[in-house]
Design a protein around this motif. Structure first.
Motif, short mmCIF file in Angstrom:
data_model
loop_
_atom_site.label_atom_id
_atom_site.label_comp_id
_atom_site.label_asym_id
_atom_site.label_seq_id
_atom_site.Cartn_x
_atom_site.Cartn_y
_atom_site.Cartn_z
N LEU A 4 21.63 93.52 -33.74
CA LEU A 4 20.76 93.90 -34.89
C LEU A 4 19.31 93.91 -34.91
CD1 LEU A 4 22.60 91.04 -37.09
CD2 LEU A 4 23.14 93.45 -37.05
N TRP A 5 18.84 94.66 -35.53
CA TRP A 5 17.35 94.92 -35.81
C TRP A 5 16.76 93.75 -36.51
CZ3 TRP A 5 15.36 100.56 -34.36
CH2 TRP A 5 16.37 101.22 -33.57
N SER A 6 15.26 93.99 -36.44
CA SER A 6 14.52 92.97 -37.11
C SER A 6 15.08 92.76 -38.50
CB SER A 6 13.03 93.50 -36.77
OG SER A 6 12.81 94.62 -37.42
N GLU A 7 14.61 91.54 -38.96
CA GLU A 7 14.56 91.07 -40.29
C GLU A 7 13.76 92.14 -41.22
OE1 GLU A 7 16.56 89.54 -42.38
OE2 GLU A 7 17.59 88.13 -41.05
N GLU A 8 12.70 92.28 -40.92
CA GLU A 8 11.63 92.96 -41.67
C GLU A 8 11.34 94.32 -41.11
OE1 GLU A 8 10.30 91.76 -44.28
OE2 GLU A 8 11.28 89.98 -44.10
N TYR A 9 11.56 95.49 -41.95
CA TYR A 9 11.76 96.85 -41.49
C TYR A 9 10.11 97.01 -41.11
CZ TYR A 9 11.53 101.87 -41.64
OH TYR A 9 11.54 103.12 -41.68
N ASP A 10 9.83 97.56 -40.26
CA ASP A 10 8.65 98.18 -39.67
C ASP A 10 8.81 99.53 -39.14
OD1 ASP A 10 6.46 98.79 -37.90
OD2 ASP A 10 5.66 96.82 -38.42
N GLU A 11 8.40 100.72 -39.65
CA GLU A 11 8.66 101.82 -39.22
C GLU A 11 8.14 102.08 -37.89
OE1 GLU A 11 8.18 106.51 -40.62
OE2 GLU A 11 7.56 105.09 -42.06
N GLU A 12 7.04 101.93 -37.55
CA GLU A 12 6.44 102.05 -36.18
C GLU A 12 7.18 101.16 -35.17
OE1 GLU A 12 1.78 101.35 -34.06
OE2 GLU A 12 2.35 101.46 -36.26
N GLU A 13 7.63 100.08 -35.35
CA GLU A 13 8.14 99.28 -34.49
C GLU A 13 9.57 99.70 -34.26
OE1 GLU A 13 10.59 94.98 -34.53
OE2 GLU A 13 8.43 94.94 -35.42
N ASP A 14 10.40 100.21 -35.34
CA ASP A 14 11.53 100.70 -35.09
C ASP A 14 11.62 102.15 -34.21
OD1 ASP A 14 12.61 99.00 -36.68
OD2 ASP A 14 13.57 100.44 -38.04
N GLU A 15 10.48 102.82 -34.41
CA GLU A 15 10.23 104.17 -33.69
C GLU A 15 9.78 103.85 -32.16
OE1 GLU A 15 7.10 106.44 -35.40
OE2 GLU A 15 8.23 107.12 -36.77
N MET A 16 9.39 102.56 -31.92
CA MET A 16 8.91 102.26 -30.51
C MET A 16 10.31 101.93 -29.93
SD MET A 16 5.26 100.33 -30.95
CE MET A 16 5.58 99.52 -29.11
N ARG A 17 11.27 101.14 -30.69
CA ARG A 17 12.42 100.95 -30.09
C ARG A 17 13.21 101.93 -29.71
NH1 ARG A 17 16.25 95.69 -32.30
NH2 ARG A 17 17.99 96.20 -30.94
N TYR A 18 13.15 103.24 -30.41
CA TYR A 18 14.17 104.22 -30.34
C TYR A 18 13.56 104.96 -28.99
CZ TYR A 18 16.81 104.81 -34.36
OH TYR A 18 17.61 104.51 -35.35
N GLU A 19 12.41 104.54 -28.59
CA GLU A 19 11.79 105.14 -27.22
C GLU A 19 12.32 104.29 -26.11
OE1 GLU A 19 7.63 105.27 -27.82
OE2 GLU A 19 7.58 106.78 -29.33
N GLU A 20 13.14 103.45 -26.22
CA GLU A 20 13.69 102.65 -25.04
C GLU A 20 14.59 103.40 -24.43
OE1 GLU A 20 14.98 98.99 -26.62
OE2 GLU A 20 13.00 98.22 -27.08
#
Length: 204
Positions: free
Chosen positions: A135-151
């Motif tokens: 599961l992804w983080s409880e709080e949505y953070d667009e920048e954090e999600d974009e960084m995760r997609y770069e993994e």
């Protein structure tokens, strides 16, 4: 299909799913419950079209499926069953039944395309898709999600294939119920749909 997976699929409730922590083509599935509720009511044509577009666009994009897709397919299968039942009396239900049959055909094609490629085994249980580690983080953070997609491996291989495998298992779990509701008008499309299912439609 194992009995455990079938039971999980058929007993799952919208409130059981942490939609806000599941990925979609354009973010998270936070708004899925509201869109599903609009479709389930089958009242306002404009609202139904908008909700259907929002759901389908987020569940499938350029043949890619997402973490929210298998769960969305569980509830769209139930909504299709209801739409087929009411299609003779409710024009909105009639419209929705036709649109959902088209979308299910799209999901079937995605499943076949994914199955033809080299892939990991799916997770053993549908419920494994909701393990905390996926599961992804409880709080949505667009920048954090974009960084995760770069993994390098944003989705583990078994999890990613499970998006495809369990999206189709969700439909298979309701196949018998859906077949009972198909009217003569939709019967030819229904037969064509399953004809295109090839070897991936065995209910095992």
């Amino acid at each position: 299909m194992t009995e455990e997976n079938r039971t999980y699929i058929t007993h799952l409730k919208v409130a059981d799913v942490p939609w806000h922590r599941l990925t979609t083509a354009y973010g998270r599935g936070t708004d899925f419950p509201a869109h599903l509720a609009v479709l389930e009511q089958m009242k306002n044509p404009k609202a139904v079209k908008k909700a259907l577009y929002k759901l389908t666009a987020n569940m499938e994009h350029q043949s890619t499926l997402w973490h929210a897709t298998p769960f969305g397919m569980v509830f769209l299968s139930r909504i299709l069953e209801k739409a087929l039942t009411e299609s003779g009396q409710n024009p909105v239900a009639h419209f929705l039944a036709g649109e959902l049959l088209d979308f299910f055909a799209c999901i079937l094609q995605c499943f076949h395309d994914g199955d033809r490629m080299e892939h990991a085994d799916p997770l053993p249980l549908f419920s494994d898709l909701l393990k905390e580690e996926y599961l992804w983080s409880e709080e949505y953070d667009e920048e954090e999600d974009e960084m995760r997609y770069e993994e390098d491996e944003v989705f583990p291989a078994d999890l990613f294939y499970s998006f495809y495998y369990y999206s189709w298992q969700a439909v298979l779990a309701y196949r018998g119920a859906l077949e009972q509701e198909v009217s003569p008008e939709f019967a030819p499309r229904w037969r064509q749909f399953w004809k295109g299912c090839k070897g991936g439609c065995a209910d095992v």
